[in-house]
Design a protein around this motif. Sequence first.
Motif, mmCIF file in Angstrom:
data_model
loop_
_atom_site.group_PDB
_atom_site.id
_atom_site.type_symbol
_atom_site.label_atom_id
_atom_site.label_comp_id
_atom_site.label_asym_id
_atom_site.label_seq_id
_atom_site.Cartn_x
_atom_site.Cartn_y
_atom_site.Cartn_z
ATOM 1 N N GLU A 280 0.815 -1.215 0.000
ATOM 2 C CA GLU A 280 0.000 0.000 0.000
ATOM 3 C C GLU A 280 0.850 1.267 0.000
ATOM 4 O O GLU A 280 0.596 2.193 -0.772
ATOM 5 C CB GLU A 280 -0.929 -0.001 1.215
ATOM 6 N N GLU A 281 1.888 1.311 0.833
ATOM 7 C CA GLU A 281 2.743 2.494 0.911
ATOM 8 C C GLU A 281 3.458 2.738 -0.414
ATOM 9 O O GLU A 281 3.594 3.884 -0.863
ATOM 10 C CB GLU A 281 3.778 2.355 2.033
ATOM 11 N N ALA A 282 3.921 1.658 -1.048
ATOM 12 C CA ALA A 282 4.619 1.792 -2.332
ATOM 13 C C ALA A 282 3.667 2.298 -3.415
ATOM 14 O O ALA A 282 4.051 3.126 -4.251
ATOM 15 C CB ALA A 282 5.229 0.450 -2.745
ATOM 16 N N THR A 283 2.434 1.826 -3.391
ATOM 17 C CA THR A 283 1.444 2.279 -4.369
ATOM 18 C C THR A 283 1.144 3.766 -4.194
ATOM 19 O O THR A 283 1.070 4.516 -5.173
ATOM 20 C CB THR A 283 0.147 1.459 -4.229
ATOM 21 N N ILE A 284 0.980 4.190 -2.946
ATOM 22 C CA ILE A 284 0.708 5.604 -2.665
ATOM 23 C C ILE A 284 1.888 6.465 -3.121
ATOM 24 O O ILE A 284 1.705 7.484 -3.790
ATOM 25 C CB ILE A 284 0.404 5.817 -1.168
ATOM 26 N N ASP B 38 4.262 10.289 -6.864
ATOM 27 C CA ASP B 38 5.383 10.620 -7.757
ATOM 28 C C ASP B 38 4.883 10.903 -9.185
ATOM 29 O O ASP B 38 5.329 11.857 -9.826
ATOM 30 C CB ASP B 38 6.410 9.483 -7.784
ATOM 31 N N ILE B 39 3.957 10.089 -9.658
ATOM 32 C CA ILE B 39 3.410 10.281 -11.010
ATOM 33 C C ILE B 39 2.635 11.596 -11.090
ATOM 34 O O ILE B 39 2.772 12.356 -12.058
ATOM 35 C CB ILE B 39 2.534 9.084 -11.414
ATOM 36 N N PRO C 59 4.174 20.034 -8.523
ATOM 37 C CA PRO C 59 3.857 19.884 -7.099
ATOM 38 C C PRO C 59 2.602 20.642 -6.649
ATOM 39 O O PRO C 59 1.828 20.129 -5.845
ATOM 40 C CB PRO C 59 5.103 20.399 -6.384
ATOM 41 N N VAL C 60 2.395 21.838 -7.184
ATOM 42 C CA VAL C 60 1.238 22.638 -6.742
ATOM 43 C C VAL C 60 -0.067 21.998 -7.205
ATOM 44 O O VAL C 60 -1.000 21.811 -6.423
ATOM 45 C CB VAL C 60 1.347 24.091 -7.260
ATOM 46 N N GLU C 61 -0.146 21.638 -8.480
ATOM 47 C CA GLU C 61 -1.371 21.032 -9.006
ATOM 48 C C GLU C 61 -1.594 19.631 -8.429
ATOM 49 O O GLU C 61 -2.739 19.219 -8.234
ATOM 50 C CB GLU C 61 -1.340 20.977 -10.530
#
Length: 66
Positions: A9-13, A18-19, A26-28
């Motif tokens: 779960e942590e890796a998926t998040i 990142d994507i 970062p803002v959007e």
Amino acid sequence: MKAERYFAEEATIKKGIDILVKELGPVEAMRFMSFSREQRMESVKRHRAWQKMLDKERFFDEVFGG
């Protein structure tokens, strides 16, 4: 049949964030993650709302071929 392999779960998040940051910036990405999620109506309330707008005779005709 090929077995499916899932990320933790942590890796998926982390991968998802990142994507988002890579594609949106970062803002959007933060803006996207802060959007509120629409609350689902509880199933009994949803069913009762559907029943209120229902034309009983027409419904029975459609279901039972009247």
